[in-house]
Design a protein around this motif. Sequence first.
Motif, PDB file in Angstrom:
ATOM      1  N   TYR A   1      -7.671 -65.153  41.326  1.00  0.00           N
ATOM      2  CA  TYR A   1      -8.240 -66.505  41.434  1.00  0.00           C
ATOM      3  C   TYR A   1      -9.288 -66.542  42.523  1.00  0.00           C
ATOM      4  CZ  TYR A   1      -8.478 -71.386  43.010  1.00  0.00           C
ATOM      5  OH  TYR A   1      -8.922 -72.630  43.416  1.00  0.00           O
ATOM      6  N   GLU A   2     -10.452 -67.079  42.173  1.00  0.00           N
ATOM      7  CA  GLU A   2     -11.526 -67.329  43.122  1.00  0.00           C
ATOM      8  C   GLU A   2     -11.940 -68.785  42.990  1.00  0.00           C
ATOM      9  OE1 GLU A   2     -13.965 -63.232  43.425  1.00  0.00           O
ATOM     10  OE2 GLU A   2     -14.038 -64.175  41.454  1.00  0.00           O
ATOM     11  N   LYS A   3     -12.788 -69.241  43.897  1.00  0.00           N
ATOM     12  CA  LYS A   3     -13.186 -70.646  43.912  1.00  0.00           C
ATOM     13  C   LYS A   3     -13.808 -71.098  42.588  1.00  0.00           C
ATOM     14  CE  LYS A   3     -14.719 -72.008  47.844  1.00  0.00           C
ATOM     15  NZ  LYS A   3     -15.521 -72.341  49.045  1.00  0.00           N
ATOM     16  N   ASN A   4     -14.522 -70.184  41.919  1.00  0.00           N
ATOM     17  CA  ASN A   4     -15.217 -70.543  40.675  1.00  0.00           C
ATOM     18  C   ASN A   4     -14.500 -70.046  39.421  1.00  0.00           C
ATOM     19  OD1 ASN A   4     -15.676 -67.844  41.077  1.00  0.00           O
ATOM     20  ND2 ASN A   4     -17.890 -67.912  40.741  1.00  0.00           N
ATOM     21  N   SER A   5     -13.242 -69.674  39.540  1.00  0.00           N
ATOM     22  CA  SER A   5     -12.496 -69.195  38.360  1.00  0.00           C
ATOM     23  C   SER A   5     -12.371 -70.296  37.315  1.00  0.00           C
ATOM     24  CB  SER A   5     -11.089 -68.738  38.760  1.00  0.00           C
ATOM     25  OG  SER A   5     -11.126 -67.601  39.587  1.00  0.00           O
ATOM     26  N   PRO A   6     -12.596 -69.988  36.024  1.00  0.00           N
ATOM     27  CA  PRO A   6     -12.385 -71.000  34.983  1.00  0.00           C
ATOM     28  C   PRO A   6     -10.921 -71.375  34.887  1.00  0.00           C
ATOM     29  CG  PRO A   6     -12.918 -68.855  34.013  1.00  0.00           C
ATOM     30  CD  PRO A   6     -13.087 -68.713  35.486  1.00  0.00           C
ATOM     31  N   MET A   7     -10.655 -72.677  34.802  1.00  0.00           N
ATOM     32  CA  MET A   7      -9.286 -73.182  34.839  1.00  0.00           C
ATOM     33  C   MET A   7      -8.996 -74.043  33.604  1.00  0.00           C
ATOM     34  SD  MET A   7      -8.396 -71.966  37.847  1.00  0.00           S
ATOM     35  CE  MET A   7      -6.940 -72.866  38.403  1.00  0.00           C
ATOM     36  N   LYS A   8      -7.714 -74.187  33.303  1.00  0.00           N
ATOM     37  CA  LYS A   8      -7.279 -75.117  32.256  1.00  0.00           C
ATOM     38  C   LYS A   8      -5.915 -75.667  32.653  1.00  0.00           C
ATOM     39  CE  LYS A   8      -4.877 -71.832  29.235  1.00  0.00           C
ATOM     40  NZ  LYS A   8      -3.543 -72.410  29.475  1.00  0.00           N
TER      41      LYS A   8
ATOM     42  N   VAL B   1      -7.800 -69.571  33.260  1.00  0.00           N
ATOM     43  CA  VAL B   1      -7.886 -69.212  31.845  1.00  0.00           C
ATOM     44  C   VAL B   1      -7.508 -67.732  31.735  1.00  0.00           C
ATOM     45  CG1 VAL B   1      -9.419 -68.965  29.861  1.00  0.00           C
ATOM     46  CG2 VAL B   1      -9.639 -70.949  31.384  1.00  0.00           C
ATOM     47  N   LEU B   2      -6.572 -67.425  30.851  1.00  0.00           N
ATOM     48  CA  LEU B   2      -6.013 -66.073  30.768  1.00  0.00           C
ATOM     49  C   LEU B   2      -7.088 -65.020  30.532  1.00  0.00           C
ATOM     50  CD1 LEU B   2      -3.503 -64.235  30.700  1.00  0.00           C
ATOM     51  CD2 LEU B   2      -3.353 -64.689  28.239  1.00  0.00           C
ATOM     52  N   ASN B   3      -7.079 -64.007  31.392  1.00  0.00           N
ATOM     53  CA  ASN B   3      -7.942 -62.841  31.263  1.00  0.00           C
ATOM     54  C   ASN B   3      -7.084 -61.639  31.632  1.00  0.00           C
ATOM     55  OD1 ASN B   3      -9.700 -60.675  31.677  1.00  0.00           O
ATOM     56  ND2 ASN B   3     -11.370 -61.992  32.358  1.00  0.00           N
ATOM     57  N   CYS B   4      -6.640 -60.893  30.630  1.00  0.00           N
ATOM     58  CA  CYS B   4      -5.660 -59.822  30.873  1.00  0.00           C
ATOM     59  C   CYS B   4      -6.149 -58.785  31.877  1.00  0.00           C
ATOM     60  CB  CYS B   4      -5.294 -59.150  29.555  1.00  0.00           C
ATOM     61  SG  CYS B   4      -4.375 -60.253  28.449  1.00  0.00           S
ATOM     62  N   SER B   5      -7.451 -58.598  31.982  1.00  0.00           N
ATOM     63  CA  SER B   5      -7.980 -57.603  32.921  1.00  0.00           C
ATOM     64  C   SER B   5      -7.881 -58.065  34.368  1.00  0.00           C
ATOM     65  CB  SER B   5      -9.438 -57.270  32.576  1.00  0.00           C
ATOM     66  OG  SER B   5     -10.272 -58.391  32.782  1.00  0.00           O
ATOM     67  N   HIS B   6      -7.553 -59.355  34.594  1.00  0.00           N
ATOM     68  CA  HIS B   6      -7.439 -59.890  35.951  1.00  0.00           C
ATOM     69  C   HIS B   6      -5.994 -60.122  36.381  1.00  0.00           C
ATOM     70  CE1 HIS B   6     -11.809 -61.661  35.804  1.00  0.00           C
ATOM     71  NE2 HIS B   6     -11.772 -60.336  35.815  1.00  0.00           N
ATOM     72  N   ILE B   7      -5.040 -59.678  35.547  1.00  0.00           N
ATOM     73  CA  ILE B   7      -3.624 -59.862  35.864  1.00  0.00           C
ATOM     74  C   ILE B   7      -3.165 -58.786  36.840  1.00  0.00           C
ATOM     75  CG2 ILE B   7      -1.268 -59.811  34.920  1.00  0.00           C
ATOM     76  CD1 ILE B   7      -2.747 -62.336  34.166  1.00  0.00           C
ATOM     77  N   CYS B   8      -2.369 -59.189  37.832  1.00  0.00           N
ATOM     78  CA  CYS B   8      -1.733 -58.244  38.755  1.00  0.00           C
ATOM     79  C   CYS B   8      -0.226 -58.273  38.491  1.00  0.00           C
ATOM     80  CB  CYS B   8      -2.024 -58.635  40.201  1.00  0.00           C
ATOM     81  SG  CYS B   8      -1.230 -57.553  41.423  1.00  0.00           S
TER      82      CYS B   8
END
Length: 199
Positions: free
Chosen positions: A93-100, A110-117
């Motif tokens: 998560y960053e300040k400009n991350s797309p959210m829902k 918004v789910l992005n599997c490449s950004h999951i830890c």
Amino acid sequence: MQLDSQRVDIRKRMRSLRKNLSQTEQKSAANALNINISQVIKVKKATKIGGYLSNDGEPDLSPAFENIWGQKGRTYLPIIHPFSGVHLLFQHYEKNSPMKANRYAILEPVLNCSHICPVAELDYILTPLVAFDSQGNRLGMGGGFYDRTFAQIPDDKVKKPILIGVAHQCQEVDTLPIASWDVPLDYIITPERIYCTTR
């Protein structure tokens, strides 16, 4: 049945207390929490920290996020697992991350599997709670998402995430009625105090 009734009563009382805090009190709490969180979380470049976006009167982590980003730490927010529906994933998560909004009207990335830890690879996890006691016991909203997610961390993992509950001081109770599935915390941080507990 008595345990459930006790927990319902505590949730109702504590949610009312924190929702009745004024905007001024909430802002003051957020700034004080940032100072106390920085005493516990030692941020280095690429330190991975799970957090949350405040809802229902929960303490605001915005100042803490800003502080973490300023020290090149990485923050992650929970997402309700799209398949199981009962576990949490943690996404960068960053300040400009797309959210829902999720099904509880809480914002999540918004789910992005490449950004999951994977949860076991986070260094720290800041968790919201409804009530706590000084022994590190946490009472959540009742969905069990955090407890089920924490239960997936392997017992034999040498370095586990440090679990930190975040709360207003008014959410402390003498002793929480505990269920078998409750996962205790390593720390609880309020604007006024830092509680160091043992699991």
